[in-house]
Design a protein around this motif. Structure first.
Motif, PDB file in Angstrom:
ATOM      1  N   THR A  18       0.920  -1.001   0.091  1.00 32.44           N
ATOM      2  CA  THR A  18      -0.085   0.055  -0.003  1.00 32.44           C
ATOM      3  C   THR A  18       0.948   1.225   0.074  1.00 32.44           C
ATOM      4  N   PRO A  19       0.457   2.306  -0.530  1.00 32.05           N
ATOM      5  CA  PRO A  19       1.290   3.651  -0.546  1.00 32.05           C
ATOM      6  C   PRO A  19       1.021   4.242   0.890  1.00 32.05           C
ATOM      7  N   PRO A  20       2.010   5.310   1.111  1.00 28.03           N
ATOM      8  CA  PRO A  20       2.000   5.914   2.245  1.00 28.03           C
ATOM      9  C   PRO A  20       0.801   6.136   2.924  1.00 28.03           C
ATOM     10  N   SER A  21       0.486   5.916   4.161  1.00 30.37           N
ATOM     11  CA  SER A  21      -0.903   6.158   5.065  1.00 30.37           C
ATOM     12  C   SER A  21      -0.281   6.706   6.050  1.00 30.37           C
ATOM     13  N   ALA A  22      -1.769   7.038   6.945  1.00 33.66           N
ATOM     14  CA  ALA A  22      -1.356   7.348   8.261  1.00 33.66           C
ATOM     15  C   ALA A  22      -0.767   6.017   9.019  1.00 33.66           C
ATOM     16  N   ALA A  23      -1.291   4.970   9.096  1.00 33.48           N
ATOM     17  CA  ALA A  23      -0.881   3.788   9.706  1.00 33.48           C
ATOM     18  C   ALA A  23       0.469   3.613   9.248  1.00 33.48           C
ATOM     19  N   HIS A  24       0.861   3.592   7.933  1.00 37.13           N
ATOM     20  CA  HIS A  24       2.043   3.268   7.491  1.00 37.13           C
ATOM     21  C   HIS A  24       2.693   4.183   6.697  1.00 37.13           C
ATOM     22  N   TRP A  25       3.520   5.139   7.391  1.00 42.97           N
ATOM     23  CA  TRP A  25       3.999   6.617   6.735  1.00 42.97           C
ATOM     24  C   TRP A  25       4.495   6.206   5.712  1.00 42.97           C
ATOM     25  N   LEU A  26       5.345   5.272   5.490  1.00 40.54           N
ATOM     26  CA  LEU A  26       6.138   5.159   4.445  1.00 40.54           C
ATOM     27  C   LEU A  26       5.639   3.956   3.262  1.00 40.54           C
ATOM     28  N   GLY A  27       4.447   3.540   3.576  1.00 35.92           N
ATOM     29  CA  GLY A  27       3.615   2.533   3.089  1.00 35.92           C
ATOM     30  C   GLY A  27       4.014   1.107   3.334  1.00 35.92           C
ATOM     31  N   THR A  28       3.584   0.191   2.558  1.00 34.80           N
ATOM     32  CA  THR A  28       3.977  -1.198   2.828  1.00 34.80           C
ATOM     33  C   THR A  28       4.540  -2.043   1.956  1.00 34.80           C
ATOM     34  N   ASP A  29       5.242  -3.113   1.870  1.00 29.72           N
ATOM     35  CA  ASP A  29       5.857  -3.651   0.712  1.00 29.72           C
ATOM     36  C   ASP A  29       4.684  -5.161   0.549  1.00 29.72           C
ATOM     37  N   VAL A  30       5.265  -5.738  -0.509  1.00 34.48           N
ATOM     38  CA  VAL A  30       4.140  -6.646  -1.019  1.00 34.48           C
ATOM     39  C   VAL A  30       3.691  -7.791   0.116  1.00 34.48           C
ATOM     40  N   PHE A  31       4.550  -7.881   1.119  1.00 33.79           N
ATOM     41  CA  PHE A  31       4.240  -8.679   2.202  1.00 33.79           C
ATOM     42  C   PHE A  31       3.168  -8.249   3.183  1.00 33.79           C
ATOM     43  N   GLY A  32       3.051  -6.707   3.059  1.00 29.09           N
ATOM     44  CA  GLY A  32       2.379  -6.019   3.974  1.00 29.09           C
ATOM     45  C   GLY A  32       3.096  -5.563   4.947  1.00 29.09           C
ATOM     46  N   ARG A  33       4.357  -5.817   4.878  1.00 29.05           N
ATOM     47  CA  ARG A  33       5.373  -5.193   6.112  1.00 29.05           C
ATOM     48  C   ARG A  33       5.675  -3.718   6.029  1.00 29.05           C
ATOM     49  N   ASP A  34       5.699  -3.051   7.290  1.00 26.62           N
ATOM     50  CA  ASP A  34       5.817  -1.401   7.175  1.00 26.62           C
ATOM     51  C   ASP A  34       6.973  -1.261   6.758  1.00 26.62           C
ATOM     52  N   MET A  35       7.079  -0.131   5.540  1.00 27.62           N
ATOM     53  CA  MET A  35       8.426   0.250   5.160  1.00 27.62           C
ATOM     54  C   MET A  35       9.187   0.907   6.153  1.00 27.62           C
ATOM     55  N   LEU A  36       8.666   1.762   7.096  1.00 29.99           N
ATOM     56  CA  LEU A  36       9.654   2.653   7.863  1.00 29.99           C
ATOM     57  C   LEU A  36      10.335   1.649   8.692  1.00 29.99           C
ATOM     58  N   THR A  37       9.462   0.902   9.322  1.00 30.74           N
ATOM     59  CA  THR A  37      10.295  -0.389  10.156  1.00 30.74           C
ATOM     60  C   THR A  37      11.400  -1.025   9.360  1.00 30.74           C
ATOM     61  N   GLN A  38      10.996  -1.336   7.888  1.00 31.97           N
ATOM     62  CA  GLN A  38      11.964  -2.036   7.209  1.00 31.97           C
ATOM     63  C   GLN A  38      13.268  -1.172   6.956  1.00 31.97           C
ATOM     64  N   ILE A  39      13.065   0.240   6.685  1.00 31.78           N
ATOM     65  CA  ILE A  39      14.006   0.970   6.510  1.00 31.78           C
ATOM     66  C   ILE A  39      14.881   1.165   7.646  1.00 31.78           C
ATOM     67  N   LEU A  40      14.186   1.320   9.076  1.00 35.22           N
ATOM     68  CA  LEU A  40      15.220   1.345  10.230  1.00 35.22           C
ATOM     69  C   LEU A  40      15.992   0.065  10.647  1.00 35.22           C
ATOM     70  N   TYR A  41      15.272  -1.065  10.392  1.00 33.54           N
ATOM     71  CA  TYR A  41      16.136  -2.055  10.600  1.00 33.54           C
ATOM     72  C   TYR A  41      17.098  -2.306   9.563  1.00 33.54           C
ATOM     73  N   GLY A  42      16.868  -2.021   8.280  1.00 35.72           N
ATOM     74  CA  GLY A  42      17.750  -2.082   7.329  1.00 35.72           C
ATOM     75  C   GLY A  42      18.981  -1.008   7.600  1.00 35.72           C
ATOM     76  N   GLY A  43      18.630   0.121   8.030  1.00 32.28           N
ATOM     77  CA  GLY A  43      19.643   1.250   8.465  1.00 32.28           C
ATOM     78  C   GLY A  43      20.689   0.588   9.478  1.00 32.28           C
ATOM     79  N   ARG A  44      20.033   0.023  10.235  1.00 31.65           N
ATOM     80  CA  ARG A  44      20.999  -0.699  11.322  1.00 31.65           C
ATOM     81  C   ARG A  44      22.167  -1.496  10.849  1.00 31.65           C
ATOM     82  N   ILE A  45      21.605  -2.385   9.917  1.00 27.78           N
ATOM     83  CA  ILE A  45      22.820  -3.310   9.176  1.00 27.78           C
ATOM     84  C   ILE A  45      23.621  -2.514   8.291  1.00 27.78           C
ATOM     85  N   SER A  46      22.962  -1.578   7.409  1.00 25.56           N
ATOM     86  CA  SER A  46      23.955  -0.923   6.536  1.00 25.56           C
ATOM     87  C   SER A  46      24.929  -0.092   6.973  1.00 25.56           C
ATOM     88  N   LEU A  47      24.443   0.543   8.432  1.00 25.04           N
ATOM     89  CA  LEU A  47      25.426   1.393   8.904  1.00 25.04           C
ATOM     90  C   LEU A  47      26.476   0.681   9.643  1.00 25.04           C
TER      91      LEU A  47
END
Lengths: 294, 527
Positions: free
Chosen positions: A66-95
């Motif tokens: 889903t595109p960005p919404s109030a519940a999911h600020w940055l939208g969700t991916d095809v499995f319905g996972r929250d993008m913001l959460t994904q980016i935060l966790y991804g950032g942990r690994i990348s950094l």
């Protein structure tokens, strides 16, 4: 004795070259911007488990992308996972990859380069030829081989990237030390009778650090890109763990239907790279001796 | 009618910290056929003043605040960049300090010589080349027909400076500005260049501004002398007046700083502390080695100041560094207080290092820029266990007192000090271990003249107080005579002559020594 202590206490503290550089760095707006962004990103990465709005493996298959919404600020991916959460966790690994691998490179490179540069002669020749040989190896194949032989593992990824990146660090350090050891203050240290290790540690390394620090800030983004590239190829981080590179790779596959899946992780990576490059440029100017006041 | 008359020139630099007045209302004139010397220490504004006339001071940060500079009735300061470009090189030419960096290393000197001629006078290349050949001959370049096609690195420093002079003269300028043209050169070469400049100036009947930090250098050639201090001309007059009737205290200070006179004949009663026998340092191909130091033997008695004089390439620094085991030795022996130093290793070498120290030439390179004075001085004290953690502060402060630095500066970093102060720190570091023997390699040649005198006096005083034996290395005979009990003259890695200052100055035995003595600038006037 008390007299001496008071003299030292009241003696006007000098401004070290580091303090000077810090003053100059603070005047550079872009560098300060980079510094603030990096600090924010690091704090976010550290706090992620507590501030992330969802669990990183929480799926909602009914929801889908889903595109960005109030519940999911940055939208969700095809499995319905929250993008913001994904980016935060991804950032942990990348950094983490960026910083740890660079730290590994720093440790090996600085030590190696300093010893080679100071020893000179045959020791230098042998050490630097080894560096040349490693340079000549196609490092992608090297990393792929490591991954294949030892299995995919984040720690190994840190080490593998670090083991490749230290080569340039060693070359820079060697050049620095070579020119520094001609300086009279190093000869003075020798004639005082200081042991070689102390000369390297106290007189050479601190004076050679300027260019090394600059190169470090430029290496971190390089390493992060490398990780992104490896993950993109499927050789880096394994799901359900994620990184910005992996997110970008998935996002690229579905770019046409769900552009936000590419845009947001891409923006996060770009912002980080920009910040580090600004910071690196700022540091270069701040540490440049020619810019220093006489 | 003066060729150039500068009136109330003011130049400032605008920086973050505010406006600094570098040149504060100076006036002087240069007559045709005369040499006007502008003398001042670093920071006095002497170069800025002259460079601003030609628009060579970058603006910003530079700024001309006022004044006039009439050159043949035209105000240089009011000219546009275009007009100035016409004047520069054609009517007014310059000779700089460092002939190495002022010539383009990738161009043959012939090409560089004819460039200004072709640009300013639009003559054909062949004609320009003919003129260049004549001039090279005139400035004393041997065999110009061949050497005109050489590259700058194929010339020695002195020859390069001659090329620079030829380049400056090629457009037959009316005014020549020479900025410390001999400072980077050896004394004998300096004497040659000074004579050449004076001859050419007479022959071509041009005006010359000669900028220098050293009054002695201009003693033989200047007609008019202006002494600058802190952006102002404090005294101005002809040579006779400046050298024999100076009124301003600063001029007198400069004159007093010119090293003169020698030490009273020493009582040679101490035992031999350092004995060097057939010391040899050869470099390169063993079949045809470069003999930097070739079978040099000398000894220094306890408490003696031994001077080592020579020009660049004489091997004087190599000897000093060999004694301290900082440079490799090919052969010979160095005996220090009964111990053979060559081949000494490990603990024994470290123990010996405590007893021998070095003072270096460049106080900007000889201190670790990242360490405070305190750390720099404490390092040798702690290393050799002369002081422990508790007593080290007191010892460091005592050293500060000894070398004449305020205790309040102890936590500052080297870059916060002036050259003279830094040299004091370096002396303090060398004395920290209470050594018996100190090698001082050109310790004052990077310093301003008045500071030079202070540091020399400090070294003499501390030498006595600490009971030091000293090897004082310098290219400057006058300085060495001032400080040394005995002088060794080196030439191309070998000892030419040895004796007390008085012996050498009054009855030199060798040609080379005589040549060195004749090259001391201003000797006639100052004797």
């Amino acid at each position: 004795m008390s007299d001496v202590a008071s003299t030292l206490e009241y003696a006007e503290a000098g401004t070290s070259l580091w303090q000077d550089a810090w003053v100059r760095l603070r005047r550079n707006r872009l560098a300060v911007f980079g510094l603030v962004v990096m600090a924010t990103l690091i704090v976010l990465a550290l706090l992620t488990p507590w501030i992330a709005p969802y669990a990183y493996d929480a799926q909602d298959l009914d929801l889908g992308a889903t595109p960005p919404s109030a519940a999911h600020w940055l939208g969700t991916d095809v499995f319905g996972r929250d993008m913001l959460t994904q980016i935060l966790y991804g950032g942990r690994i990348s950094l983490a990859v960026g910083f740890v691998a660079t730290a590994v490179a720093l440790l090996i490179g600085v030590t190696w380069g300093a010893i080679a540069g100071y020893a000179g002669g045959k020791v230098d020749a042998v050490m630097m030829r080894l560096v040349d040989i490693l340079y000549a190896l196609p490092f992608m194949i090297f990393i792929v081989l490591l991954m294949v032989v030892f299995g995919r593992n984040v720690l190994l990824l840190f080490l593998a990237i670090g083991a490749v990146e230290w080569l340039t660090m060693a070359r820079i350090m060697r050049g620095q030390v070579q020119s520094l050891r001609q300086q009279e203050f190093v000869e003075a240290a020798i004639s005082i009778g200081l042991p070689t290790t102390t000369i390297i540690r106290r007189h050479l390394v601190p004076n050679a650090l300027g260019p090394i620090i600059v190169y470090t800030t430029l290496t971190i983004p390089q390493v992060m890109l490398l990780e992104a590239f490896l993950s993109f190829l499927g050789l880096g981080i394994q799901p359900p763990q994620t990184s910005w590179g992996l997110l970008i790779s998935y996002g690229a596959e579905t770019m046409e239907e769900y552009p936000w899946l590419l845009i947001f992780p891409g923006a996060a990576l770009t912002l980080t790279l920009f910040s580090l490059n600004f910071l690196g440029d700022g540091l270069r100017d701040a540490l440049d001796v020619r810019g220093a006041k006489d | 009618m003066a060729l150039l008359s500068v009136d109330d020139l003011k130049v400032s630099f605008v920086g973050r910290a505010g406006v600094t007045r570098a040149v504060d209302g100076i006036s002087f004139t240069v007559e045709k056929g005369q040499i006007t010397a502008i003398i001042g220490e670093s920071g006095s504004g002497k170069s800025v003043a002259c460079y601003s006339l030609l628009g060579l001071v970058p603006m910003p940060p530079g700024r001309i605040d006022g004044g006039r500079a009439l050159f043949e009735d035209r105000d240089l300061l009011a000219m546009s960049e275009r007009e100035l470009r016409e004047v520069r090189g054609r009517d007014i030419a310059m000779v700089f300090q460092d002939p190495m960096t002022c010539l383009n290393p990738y161009l043959r000197i012939g090409e560089q010589l004819i460039e200004p001629l072709v640009y300013h006078q639009r003559v054909s290349k062949d004609e320009a080349r003919k003129r260049a050949l004549e001039l090279l001959e005139e400035v004393g370049i041997r065999d110009p027909a061949t050497t005109i096609d050489n590259y700058p690195h194929e010339f020695s420093g002195g020859m390069r400076q001659r090329v620079m002079i030829a380049m400056a003269l090629i457009n037959e300028p009316k005014l020549l500005i020479a900025d410390e043209p001999t400072t980077a050169l050896d004394v004998t070469i300096q004497a040659q260049i000074l004579r050449l400049l004076a001859d050419l100036q007479k022959k071509h009947d041009i005006g010359v501004i000669f900028i220098s930090h050293d009054l002695a250098v201009v003693a033989d050639i200047a007609d008019q002398i202006a002494v600058m201090e802190k952006g102002r001309i404090v005294e101005h007059g002809n040579r006779q007046k400046i050298f024999h009737g100076a009124e301003h205290p600063y001029t007198r200070k400069l004159l007093a700083a010119i090293p003169a006179g020698s030490r009273p004949a020493p009582e040679a009663n101490g035992d031999v502390l350092v004995d060097v026998q057939r010391l040899r340092t050869w470099f390169g191909d063993p079949a045809a080695p470069v003999k930097a130091v070739n079978d040099v033997s000398f000894s220094a008695r306890r408490g003696e100041v031994l001077g080592l004089v020579g020009e660049s390439g004489s091997g004087k620094s190599t000897i000093g560094r060999s004694l301290l085991r900082l440079a490799p030795v090919t052969g010979g022996s160095i005996c220090f207080d009964g111990t053979e130093l060559t081949g000494l290793e490990g603990r024994a070498l470290k123990a010996m290092r405590r007893r021998m120290q070095m003072i270096f030439q460049d106080p900007f390179a000889s201190l670790n820029p990242r360490m405070t004075v305190y750390d720099t001085l404490a390092e040798p004290l702690l290393l050799h266990r002369i002081a422990n953690r508790r007593s080290v502060e007191e010892k460091v402060l005592k050293l500060m007192d000894d070398v004449g630095l305020a205790r309040a500066f102890v936590r500052k970093y080297p870059h916060e000090f002036s050259g003279g102060q830094r040299q004091r720190i370096a002396i303090g570091r060398a004395l920290a271990t209470r050594p018996d023997f100190v090698v001082a390699d050109e310790p004052v040649s990077a310093l301003d003249v008045t500071i030079q005198a202070q540091i020399l006096d400090l070294m003499l005083e501390l030498g006595k107080e600490y009971g030091l034996t000293m090897l004082f290395i310098s290219h400057d005979l006058a300085v060495v005579r001032h400080i040394a009990d005995r002088i060794i003259v080196l030439f191309r890695g070998e000892i030419v002559e040895e004796g007390t200052g008085q012996q050498l100055f009054e009855a030199p035995q060798e040609d080379y020594t005589r040549r060195l003595l004749d090259s001391i600038p201003g000797r006639g006037l100052l004797a």
